[in-house]
Design a protein around this motif. Structure first.
Motif, PDB file in Angstrom:
ATOM      1  N   ASP A  64     -12.044   6.011  -9.634  1.00  0.00           N
ATOM      2  CA  ASP A  64     -12.478   4.712  -9.071  1.00  0.00           C
ATOM      3  C   ASP A  64     -11.375   4.151  -8.197  1.00  0.00           C
ATOM      4  OD1 ASP A  64     -14.626   4.576 -11.089  1.00  0.00           O
ATOM      5  OD2 ASP A  64     -12.944   4.166 -12.443  1.00  0.00           O
ATOM      6  N   VAL A  65     -10.139   4.330  -8.673  1.00  0.00           N
ATOM      7  CA  VAL A  65      -8.987   3.792  -7.943  1.00  0.00           C
ATOM      8  C   VAL A  65      -7.939   4.896  -7.808  1.00  0.00           C
ATOM      9  CG1 VAL A  65      -7.119   2.078  -7.965  1.00  0.00           C
ATOM     10  CG2 VAL A  65      -9.397   1.437  -8.793  1.00  0.00           C
ATOM     11  N   VAL A  66      -7.405   5.032  -6.593  1.00  0.00           N
ATOM     12  CA  VAL A  66      -6.327   5.991  -6.324  1.00  0.00           C
ATOM     13  C   VAL A  66      -5.090   5.181  -5.929  1.00  0.00           C
ATOM     14  CG1 VAL A  66      -5.543   7.892  -4.846  1.00  0.00           C
ATOM     15  CG2 VAL A  66      -7.980   7.722  -5.487  1.00  0.00           C
ATOM     16  N   VAL A  67      -4.002   5.366  -6.656  1.00  0.00           N
ATOM     17  CA  VAL A  67      -2.758   4.661  -6.330  1.00  0.00           C
ATOM     18  C   VAL A  67      -1.757   5.680  -5.785  1.00  0.00           C
ATOM     19  CG1 VAL A  67      -0.812   3.326  -7.239  1.00  0.00           C
ATOM     20  CG2 VAL A  67      -3.129   2.903  -8.098  1.00  0.00           C
ATOM     21  N   VAL A  68      -1.259   5.426  -4.585  1.00  0.00           N
ATOM     22  CA  VAL A  68      -0.301   6.338  -3.960  1.00  0.00           C
ATOM     23  C   VAL A  68       1.097   5.754  -4.169  1.00  0.00           C
ATOM     24  CG1 VAL A  68       0.303   7.604  -1.873  1.00  0.00           C
ATOM     25  CG2 VAL A  68      -2.065   6.880  -2.251  1.00  0.00           C
ATOM     26  N   ALA A  69       1.891   6.441  -4.982  1.00  0.00           N
ATOM     27  CA  ALA A  69       3.216   5.923  -5.362  1.00  0.00           C
ATOM     28  C   ALA A  69       4.297   6.963  -5.073  1.00  0.00           C
ATOM     29  CB  ALA A  69       3.224   5.522  -6.835  1.00  0.00           C
ATOM     30  N   VAL A  70       4.169   7.614  -3.915  1.00  0.00           N
ATOM     31  CA  VAL A  70       5.163   8.608  -3.489  1.00  0.00           C
ATOM     32  C   VAL A  70       6.203   7.903  -2.601  1.00  0.00           C
ATOM     33  CG1 VAL A  70       3.477  10.477  -3.566  1.00  0.00           C
ATOM     34  CG2 VAL A  70       3.845   9.279  -1.412  1.00  0.00           C
ATOM     35  N   PRO A  71       7.354   8.529  -2.355  1.00  0.00           N
ATOM     36  CA  PRO A  71       8.322   7.937  -1.414  1.00  0.00           C
ATOM     37  C   PRO A  71       7.681   7.727  -0.032  1.00  0.00           C
ATOM     38  CG  PRO A  71       9.313   9.755  -2.634  1.00  0.00           C
ATOM     39  CD  PRO A  71       7.853   9.779  -2.957  1.00  0.00           C
TER      40      PRO A  71
END
Ligand code: NAP
Length: 287
Positions: A64-71
Motif C-alpha cells: 500500500d505504501v512504499v518508503v524510499v530510505a536509501v542515500p
C-alpha cells in the motif's frame, strides 16, 4: 493502518520508521529491500522486517505504501526502478534530506503515477547508520516536512502524513525550494562546519595533543562529524547551490569575528556573542 509497507533501504531511518509503526500497531506486514543480504537478515532478526525480497519489484508487489530510505545518491536509480514496477494503488514517499534533486528524479520516474509520490523528510536522525542503529522513538515529537507537488494527490499526502503521525511526529508542509533553503541553513551548514573543524584540527602537527584536551564543548560541537560520509557527500551534491551560498556568508561572518579579535574590539565581540546567545537561548526551547 498500512496493510503492507515496503521499505527500500533498511537503515537508521527506514528501520526506525518500521519499529515506530509496529509499536503504534499501525502496520501489518513490513517487507524490506536493500543490496546487502546480511543487513536485511539483521532487519528480520531485530523485528524491523517480516521478510525481505530478492528484487525491488518483488518488495513493492502488493504494497500500500512504499518508503524510499536509501542515500540521496541512490534515489534516482531506485525511483526509476520503482516507477517501472509500481502497483496500481500504492503510495510512494521518500525520506531524503534534500528535496529538489529527489523531486526531479521522481518526475522522470513516475509519469502518470506522479500524483502518488509524496516527497518527505523527517527532521530526526543520529550520527549513526544502519539497521542496528534504528529505534522506535526516533520520530517522537520531531517534525516531518512533506513537500507535495502541484500534481500530488491529496489522499496520498494524507496517507503519508498519517503514517508519520502514528510515529509521534508533527507533520508540516512546505514547498521544495523553501525546504532546501531552510535545511541548508539549519542542518546542512552545521554538518559542514563540524566536518571542516575536525578535518582542520586533524591536519595540525600537534593534533593528537589537541584532541587529548578536547572537552565537552568540542564533543557537543563535533558530534555530527561522526555522521556517515556517504550521506553527507550526497547531501552536498543534491543541495550544493543553497549550501555554498551559506558557506560563503559564514566565511564572511568568521572574517568579522577575526577582525574584531585582531582589533581588540571588546564591544564588537560582546555585541556579537551577546546577540548569538540571546538568539540561541530564545530558540532552543523549540529545537
Ligand atoms: P543508512 O542507515 O545508511 O541506511 C540506508 C540504507 O539504504 C542502507 O541500509 C543500505 O543498505 C540501503 N541502500 C543503499 N543503497 C541502496 C540501493 N541502491 N538500493 C537499495 N538500498 C540501498 O542511512 P539513513 O541515515 O537511514 O539515511 C537514509 C536516507 O534518510 C537518506 O536519504 C538521508 O538523506 C535521509 N535522512 C537521514 C537522516 C539522518 O540523520 N541519518 C535524517 C533524515 C533523513 P544496503 O547497503 O544493504 O543496500
Amino acid at each position: 493502518m498500512i496493510e503492507r509497507l515496503a521499505i527500500i533501504g533498511v537503515g537508521l531511518i527506514g528501520g526506525s520508521l518500521s519499529l515506530a509503526l509496529r509499536q503504534a500497531g499501525a502496520v501489518g506486514e513490513v517487507v524490506g529491500f536493500g543490496r546487502n543480504r546480511n543487513n536485511l537478515d539483521k532487519g528480520v532478526e531485530l523485528g524491523v522486517l517480516d521478510r525481505h525480497a530478492a528484487t525491488l519489484a518483488e518488495a513493492i508487489d502488493g504494497a500500500d505504501v512504499v518508503v524510499v530510505a536509501v542515500p540521496l545518491g541512490a534515489m534516482s536509480a531506485v525511483l526509476a526502478e520503482i516507477g517501472r514496477a509500481l502497483p496500481d494503488s500504492a503510495v510512494v514517499t521518500d525520506v531524503g534530506s534534500a528535496k529538489g534533486a529527489v523531486v526531479s528524479a521522481a518526475r522522470a520516474a513516475f509519469g502518470e503515477a506522479l500524483p502518488r509520490f509524496v516527497p518527505g523528510h523527517p527532521i530526526a536522525g543520529t550520527e549513526k547508520s544502519g539497521v542496528e542503529a534504528g529505534f522506535a522513538s526516533l520520530f517522537q515529537g520531531r517534525r516531518v516536512i512533506l513537500t507535495p507537488l502541484a500534481e500530488t494527490d491529496a489522499g496520498a499526502t494524507d496517507t503519508v502524513a498519517a503514517m508519520w503521525q502514528h510515529c509521534g511526529a508533527v507533520v508540516e508542509s512546505m514547498d521544495v525550494e523553501h525546504h532546501d533553503r531552510v535545511l541548508a541553513a539549519t542542518s546542512h551548514l552545521p554538518h559542514m562546519l563540524a566536518y571542516a573543524l575536525v578535518h582542520h584540527l586533524s591536519n595540525l602537527n600537534d593534533h593528537a595533543e589537541i584532541f587529548r584536551y578536547a572537552a565537552g564543548g568540542f564533543r557537543d560541537f563535533t558530534r555530527i562529524a561522526s555522521s556517515d560520509p556517504v550521506m553527507w557527500r550526497d547531501v552536498c551534491l543534491a543541495n550544493g547551490e543553497a549550501l555554498v551560498e551559506l558557506i560563503e556568508q559564514y566565511q564572511h561572518e568568521l572574517e568579522l569575528v577575526a577582525a574584531a579579535i585582531r582589533d581588540s574590539d571588546a564591544d564588537e565581540l560582546l555585541r556579537l556573542f551577546g546577540r548569538a546567545k540571546s538568539e540561541r537561548d530564545s530558540l532552543i526551547g523549540n529545537c
